[in-house]
Design a protein around this motif. Sequence first.
Motif, mmCIF file in Angstrom:
data_model
loop_
_atom_site.group_PDB
_atom_site.id
_atom_site.type_symbol
_atom_site.label_atom_id
_atom_site.label_comp_id
_atom_site.label_asym_id
_atom_site.label_seq_id
_atom_site.Cartn_x
_atom_site.Cartn_y
_atom_site.Cartn_z
ATOM 1 N N PRO A 78 0.805 -1.232 0.000
ATOM 2 C CA PRO A 78 0.000 0.000 0.000
ATOM 3 C C PRO A 78 0.838 1.283 0.000
ATOM 4 C CG PRO A 78 -0.026 -0.991 2.177
ATOM 5 C CD PRO A 78 0.653 -1.975 1.276
ATOM 6 N N LEU A 79 2.134 1.161 0.333
ATOM 7 C CA LEU A 79 3.003 2.337 0.339
ATOM 8 C C LEU A 79 3.646 2.607 -1.010
ATOM 9 C CD1 LEU A 79 4.890 1.796 3.728
ATOM 10 C CD2 LEU A 79 2.908 3.264 3.292
ATOM 11 N N ASP A 80 3.485 1.657 -1.925
ATOM 12 C CA ASP A 80 4.180 1.752 -3.208
ATOM 13 C C ASP A 80 3.414 2.644 -4.183
ATOM 14 O OD1 ASP A 80 6.061 1.262 -5.219
ATOM 15 O OD2 ASP A 80 4.890 -0.432 -5.991
ATOM 16 N N THR A 81 3.307 3.920 -3.840
ATOM 17 C CA THR A 81 2.670 4.887 -4.734
ATOM 18 C C THR A 81 3.606 6.082 -4.902
ATOM 19 O OG1 THR A 81 1.542 5.893 -2.857
ATOM 20 C CG2 THR A 81 0.321 4.237 -4.098
ATOM 21 N N VAL A 82 3.927 6.382 -6.119
ATOM 22 C CA VAL A 82 4.803 7.511 -6.420
ATOM 23 C C VAL A 82 3.973 8.590 -7.100
ATOM 24 C CG1 VAL A 82 6.855 8.276 -7.664
ATOM 25 C CG2 VAL A 82 6.770 5.970 -6.678
ATOM 26 N N PRO A 91 2.178 18.402 -7.785
ATOM 27 C CA PRO A 91 1.624 17.133 -8.253
ATOM 28 C C PRO A 91 0.776 17.313 -9.513
ATOM 29 C CG PRO A 91 0.428 17.904 -6.327
ATOM 30 C CD PRO A 91 1.614 18.807 -6.482
ATOM 31 N N LYS A 92 0.903 16.361 -10.436
ATOM 32 C CA LYS A 92 0.046 16.347 -11.620
ATOM 33 C C LYS A 92 -1.353 15.914 -11.202
ATOM 34 C CE LYS A 92 3.592 15.334 -15.105
ATOM 35 N NZ LYS A 92 4.022 14.410 -16.170
ATOM 36 N N PHE A 102 -0.661 9.093 -9.820
ATOM 37 C CA PHE A 102 0.418 8.343 -9.180
ATOM 38 C C PHE A 102 0.711 7.091 -9.993
ATOM 39 C CE2 PHE A 102 -3.483 6.573 -7.474
ATOM 40 C CZ PHE A 102 -3.249 5.213 -7.484
ATOM 41 N N LYS A 103 1.855 6.522 -9.754
ATOM 42 C CA LYS A 103 2.239 5.272 -10.390
ATOM 43 C C LYS A 103 2.902 4.379 -9.345
ATOM 44 C CE LYS A 103 6.567 7.349 -12.029
ATOM 45 N NZ LYS A 103 7.400 7.676 -13.198
#
Length: 351
Positions: A78-82, A91-92, A102-103
């Motif tokens: 769940p932390l793997d958001t860039v 932020p876009k 996010f990706k």
Amino acid sequence: MKKFFLFAACASLFVMGAKAQTAEDLFKAGKAEFEKYDKLFGEYTVLHGNNPDAPDATIGERATALMNGFELLQKALPLDTVIEVNKDGSPKIDKKTGKPKFKTKYSNEIVGLLSGHINDVLNVGNAGLMGQDFATSYKAFNFFSTLVNSPLTQGVEFDPQTLADVSFYEGYSAYQLKDYNGAYNAFNSAIGRGYTENQVVGFRNSCLANIIQNFCDNKNYTEALDYVDKAIINDPSSALMYDMKGYILEQRDGLDAAEQYYAKAVELDQTFPNGFFDLGRVLYARADKIIEENQSATNAQLAPKLLPIYDKALPLFKKAQELDTEGTMTPQAKRFVEDVEYKLEILRPTK
């Protein structure tokens, strides 16, 4: 006890307190744990193949590495958001949702690692069980049972018999460790899933008896009553549960307070020896109290009060003796029968 082998999909989370907090650190640490497990398992397989009776010196270490891996990678997911950013660092924004874009960076590999090690959890449990390393087998089976409905396993169809088997052997492992609370919950789960083998009800009841005895030994009667009342809600037709409630109240308040629960046990199960024996003890104690309070009375004076009690108690002790196929209470029941018969002979007028 039959040997137990499982081949089923499973996955779960075991909280072990990882220090890393970022997705990257958690991912790297979790991957390293899985690599450690794979290396140890590979070494074991080269040496012993699929021989279930082979010595397994690294099972504990493998279990820890495997479950650490699951814990770390599931925290990382769940932390793997860039967040995608513009050149100015802002932020876009997604025009459709109005939220930042996010990706993910590690998620695909994380999911692959988790799914690739699903079967290993039960394999570790089996290995621990076969080697009588019950701490490891309990950890693995509990690891599976607790989170079988976790988000990671959504959409996975589990074989119902496998779930029941796992719950039983989770309970069996905990029982060997004298973790009666953990064992009681697991055995209840197994029974709820239709498990009927390996004297599961006897194991479950033994756990409850140990739990209640521990509460009573420490005079924690309120906790004991709360525990047994919950058990009665789950199994309202169990004579044993009512007999145990009677035992708790007997320890706290005396035999009179227990009588209605011993009577309820007899009412619910005409084949339950403990209920007959305990109800007989209530009556016998009542007669003893009458004798103590009337020490100067003659047998003739006591007879009208004692005969109805002994006449009622005698068949209860005889029934307990008859039903006690395991012989655990037969000596006591026999002594009560002989004593009551003797007193009835003395008290009953001869014709």
